[in-house]
Motif scaffolding. Sequence first.
Motif, PDB file in Angstrom:
ATOM      1  N   GLN A   1       0.835  -1.196   0.000  1.00 41.80           N
ATOM      2  CA  GLN A   1       0.000   0.000   0.000  1.00 41.80           C
ATOM      3  C   GLN A   1       0.876   1.254   0.000  1.00 41.80           C
ATOM      4  OE1 GLN A   1      -3.353  -0.263  -0.384  1.00 41.80           O
ATOM      5  NE2 GLN A   1      -2.925  -2.478  -0.472  1.00 41.80           N
ATOM      6  N   ILE A   2       0.528   2.189  -0.856  1.00 41.34           N
ATOM      7  CA  ILE A   2       1.159   3.505  -0.890  1.00 41.34           C
ATOM      8  C   ILE A   2       0.050   4.539  -0.780  1.00 41.34           C
ATOM      9  CG2 ILE A   2       3.108   2.698  -2.283  1.00 41.34           C
ATOM     10  CD1 ILE A   2       1.759   3.987  -4.730  1.00 41.34           C
ATOM     11  N   PRO A   3       0.344   5.774  -0.409  1.00 42.23           N
ATOM     12  CA  PRO A   3      -0.713   6.783  -0.336  1.00 42.23           C
ATOM     13  C   PRO A   3      -1.457   6.899  -1.672  1.00 42.23           C
ATOM     14  CG  PRO A   3       1.279   7.599   0.715  1.00 42.23           C
ATOM     15  CD  PRO A   3       1.649   6.297   0.053  1.00 42.23           C
ATOM     16  N   GLY A   4      -2.745   6.624  -1.646  1.00 36.71           N
ATOM     17  CA  GLY A   4      -3.556   6.768  -2.845  1.00 36.71           C
ATOM     18  C   GLY A   4      -3.527   5.592  -3.785  1.00 36.71           C
ATOM     19  N   GLY A   5      -2.925   4.459  -3.361  1.00 35.19           N
ATOM     20  CA  GLY A   5      -2.885   3.339  -4.291  1.00 35.19           C
ATOM     21  C   GLY A   5      -2.137   2.149  -3.742  1.00 35.19           C
TER      22      GLY A   5
END
Length: 375
Positions: A171-175
Amino acid sequence: MSNPDPQPDDIVCAPGGAPDASAACPGEVPVEIITPREVPLGGPRAMTVRRTLPQRRRSLIGAWCFADHYGPDDVRASRGMDVAPHPHTGLQTVSWLFEGEITHIDSGGHRGTVRPGEVNLMTSGAGICHSETSTPGTTRLHGVQLWVALPDRVRSTTGRVFEHHAPEPVQIPGGSVLVFLGSLVGETSPVATHTPLLGAEIRLDPGAEAVLEVDATFEHGVLVDAGDVTVEGVTVPRAAVGYTGVGARRLHLANRGTDPARMLLLGGEPFDEEIIMWWNFVGRTGEEIRTFREEWQARTDRFGTVDGYVGLGGPDRNADGLSWLPAPTLPDTVLRPRRNPAPQARPDEPEPGSRTETVALRGEGLRTPRTRDAE
């Protein structure tokens, strides 16, 4: 996957000199757009694939030398994928799906099912053959087929290898990110490659932006599958590749649309060897390619045999009645080189060979349309 062109290009890919990686500045990464061309995979009801590599504008991104993007395709209308046994030399095939399933069988004795979010990598060694068919339960087929050129030091000694890996999403910020080759966002794939490479699926939510730390010695390409995607602020159309040369330490990706975006990030160190690609073969000389073709047509031990292939045309036959794919006829000409540009993006240059390509008239400063002959 086989290259379905009945008259495949003769392509000599020459290495380019890598500029100093320290020259790039954050936020100033140029982007070159590589547009796809459509190629039918088979007969009159064939599935159409969109090919970005190889072509006149650029033949290699790192050791990535072939990229076909296809679907989403209703297999009831197109008959799906049914590629009878066909050969490969000097490369690795990388299969990555978004929807559907494909059965893979090769002459190394390997059988596997390609599923969404799971990478299957096949190494040809000196020679291999394999078949690919969409499974009976598949109604929609959607994915990418990729090839990686093997360096000369291992291309005849690796043996016939098959690897499978199902990466966990990061998981990354926004996606999110699925790393299927190489390393990114702190995740490393266990799948073996013979040159430094990167392959990852990236998903971005509507309106999301992502800044990814990348290897500055790599050149990169972003292949857009879905969404209103920008790379370094430059819009990359669906099925096209946004290419950045070596030197970038960060890549800025964004989804400007209201629907989720999905893309593949492909990267690698510039491939420092000259290769020739023709049909399904990667070699070093025209004579070597000719020998590969002759040995495939003679069904020699170089490629082995596929056991258990069942196509849409019945046991051991594809929908066109073929139990194996014969090679196209080699052109009766000397192979013509097609130079791969240096690993630097050329955002302001028109697509080579296009009808809108222009050339400056010497001494007059004028520009006029030019149509180039097909190579």
